[in-house]
Design an enzyme around this catalytic site. Structure first.
Site, PDB file in Angstrom:
ATOM      1  N   ASP A   1      -3.081   8.141   7.557  1.00 14.47           N
ATOM      2  CA  ASP A   1      -4.075   7.642   8.928  1.00 14.47           C
ATOM      3  C   ASP A   1      -3.685   6.467   9.803  1.00 14.47           C
ATOM      4  O   ASP A   1      -2.559   6.946  10.823  1.00 14.47           O
ATOM      5  CB  ASP A   1      -5.511   6.392   7.445  1.00 14.47           C
ATOM      6  CG  ASP A   1      -4.356   5.050   6.899  1.00 14.47           C
ATOM      7  OD1 ASP A   1      -2.837   5.123   7.333  1.00 14.47           O
ATOM      8  OD2 ASP A   1      -4.418   5.206   5.741  1.00 14.47           O
TER       9      ASP A   1
ATOM     10  N   HIS B   1      -0.521   4.617   7.060  1.00 15.63           N
ATOM     11  CA  HIS B   1       0.251   5.070   5.848  1.00 15.63           C
ATOM     12  C   HIS B   1       0.582   6.584   6.073  1.00 15.63           C
ATOM     13  O   HIS B   1      -0.137   7.621   7.332  1.00 15.63           O
ATOM     14  CB  HIS B   1      -0.216   5.248   5.162  1.00 15.63           C
ATOM     15  CG  HIS B   1      -1.447   3.946   4.420  1.00 15.63           C
ATOM     16  ND1 HIS B   1      -2.670   3.592   5.667  1.00 15.63           N
ATOM     17  CD2 HIS B   1      -0.648   2.777   3.904  1.00 15.63           C
ATOM     18  CE1 HIS B   1      -2.987   1.837   4.428  1.00 15.63           C
ATOM     19  NE2 HIS B   1      -1.266   1.737   4.176  1.00 15.63           N
TER      20      HIS B   1
ATOM     21  N   SER C   1       0.898  -1.189  -0.381  1.00 14.08           N
ATOM     22  CA  SER C   1       0.072  -0.528   0.001  1.00 14.08           C
ATOM     23  C   SER C   1       0.654   1.014  -0.373  1.00 14.08           C
ATOM     24  O   SER C   1       0.493   2.429  -0.413  1.00 14.08           O
ATOM     25  CB  SER C   1      -0.739  -0.384   0.781  1.00 14.08           C
ATOM     26  OG  SER C   1      -0.173   0.122   2.115  1.00 14.08           O
TER      27      SER C   1
END
Ligand SMILES: *[C@@H]1O[C@H](CO)[C@@H](O)[C@H](O)[C@H]1NC(C)=O
Ligand SMILES: *[C@@H]1O[C@H](CO)[C@@H](O)[C@H](O)[C@H]1NC(C)=O
Ligand SMILES: *[C@@H]1O[C@H](CO)[C@@H](O)[C@H](O)[C@H]1NC(C)=O
Ligand SMILES: *[C@@H]1O[C@H](CO)[C@@H](O)[C@H](O)[C@H]1NC(C)=O
Length: 344
Positions: free
Chosen positions: A309, A312, A38
């Site tokens: 978040d 991340h 990610s």
């Protein structure tokens, strides 16, 4: 040998002219191919059955208010590197229709959130690193040779050897595997042994990319995941993952020797966070411990937050990292600009 070299040089000129014409910019390399999790996914997971998706607001709020599937508020590390190289952003492989794949010769993104180096590091459906390499193989074998500028095998070889391969992966091998008490597969390994195993696996997968013609690599592994907002900067966890980061540096030197004609840059996200931790204000951060998103609402001062978040980082943090890695000397060895300009 001389004539061969001259031919390579000539084909490079041809390619270069082509890029200038098509993109209106002079790129430093023909393409950027992106692999990972990610940290660099540009939307592959939008097409998979998983809850690890970032295609809903507030993701993308600073990406023209477009939730493309990037796991941050704006651009990813891969995006910044692409821009610095003078390339357009790499589209996600699963977002390109099969018939259009051959047209994309400035690089493709195969990265997938919630996946790791090991196939059993996952949370639902995702593209494992093996799967990403399988797709890249198809790009090299089936798609690129269809492009009118890559039909000749020397042109293709030149394209592949001059392009940059960015691999950013490893955190999920800890988060979703080694550190999960309900998964017992690797419990007999201590953190040094697990790091050795991971790095060995990563190296064998990179070898597969090399065997297809890749020569210029940028590799980053696990970050200080112990400092993710919901873990309250757990140093025990940081110390468990640190060997993986430390060992990468030695491993890339070894790979560079073993894989003839290759060059490697190791990206040290672990050290980067130390720099931020030591002096957050210097980089414009007022909050490096909590998520910018609280109860679904993003903070207004996003440039002051390190974390976007639960895990991340914000575009502001990514940009500093990418700037350092591209032209600095402390986070990436050597830096990406040197890698781009070197003639191997
Ligand atoms: C949002 O991003 C997608 C994927 O990159 C793109 O196709 C679309 O045009 C963008 N939409 C807007 C409104 O910018
Ligand atoms: C990888 O893991 C998935 C999900 O557990 C499984 O379906 C697949 O067969 C595995 N692939 C390999 C090569 O082991
Ligand atoms: C840090 O993480 C370790 C390993 O998961 C755990 O045993 C420990 O309780 C955590 N420490 C704190 C202060 O949360
Ligand atoms: C950091 O952000 C969190 C969440 O918005 C907030 O509760 C906390 O007070 C902030 N800390 C500092 C030092 O600003």
């Amino acid at each position: 040998m001389k004539t061969f070299k001259a031919f390579w040089f000539f084909s490079f000129i041809v390619l270069h002219v082509f890029f200038v014409k098509v993109d209106g910019v002079k790129s430093l390399v023909p393409a950027l191919y992106v692999f990972g999790d990610s940290s660099v996914d540009a939307g592959n997971n939008n097409n998979l059955i998983t809850h690890a998706k970032a295609n809903i607001p507030p993701y993308g709020i600073d990406f023209n208010n477009n939730a493309t599937g990037r796991f941050t508020n704006g651009k990813t590390f891969a995006d910044f590197i692409a821009i610095k190289l003078g390339l357009p952003l790499q589209p996600p492989y699963l977002g390109i229709s099969k018939s259009k794949r051959y047209q994309v010769i400035t690089g493709i993104n195969y990265a997938s959130g919630a996946c790791g180096i090991l196939n059993d590091s996952r949370d639902g459906d995702c593209l494992s690193l093996d799967k990403q390499i399988e797709y890249f193989t198809s790009t090299v074998v089936n798609d690129l040779p269809k492009h009118k500028h890559l039909k000749n095998k020397y042109e293709l070889k030149d394209h592949l050897s001059k392009s940059i391969y960015l691999i950013s992966i490893g955190s999920n091998d800890y988060f979703l595997n080694y550190l999960k008490p309900e998964i017992r597969t690797y419990k007999y390994m201590n953190s040094e042994e697990f790091a050795d195993y991971l790095i060995e696996q990563l190296s064998s997968k990179i070898k597969a990319i090399y065997n297809l013609g890749a020569r210029k690599f940028v590799v980053g592994t696990v970050n200080q995941i112990g400092c993710s907002p919901n873990l309250y900067c757990n140093e025990t966890i940081n110390q468990m993952v640190k060997p993986c980061s430390d060992k990468l540096l030695m491993k890339v030197k070894e790979m560079e020797k073993k894989f003839s004609g290759s060059m490697f840059v190791s990206a040290n996200g672990f050290n980067f966070f130390n720099k931020i931790k030591n002096d957050p204000k210097k980089y414009g951060f007022t909050n490096i411990s909590k998520s910018c998103i609280q109860e679904g609402i993003p903070c207004a001062n996003r440039k002051e937050y390190y974390f976007w978040d639960f895990g991340h980082i914000t575009e502001a943090a990514v940009e500093i990292y990418a700037n350092e890695c591209f032209s600095g000397s402390k986070i990436c060895f050597p830096n990406v600009k040197k890698l781009a300009l070197v003639h191997l």
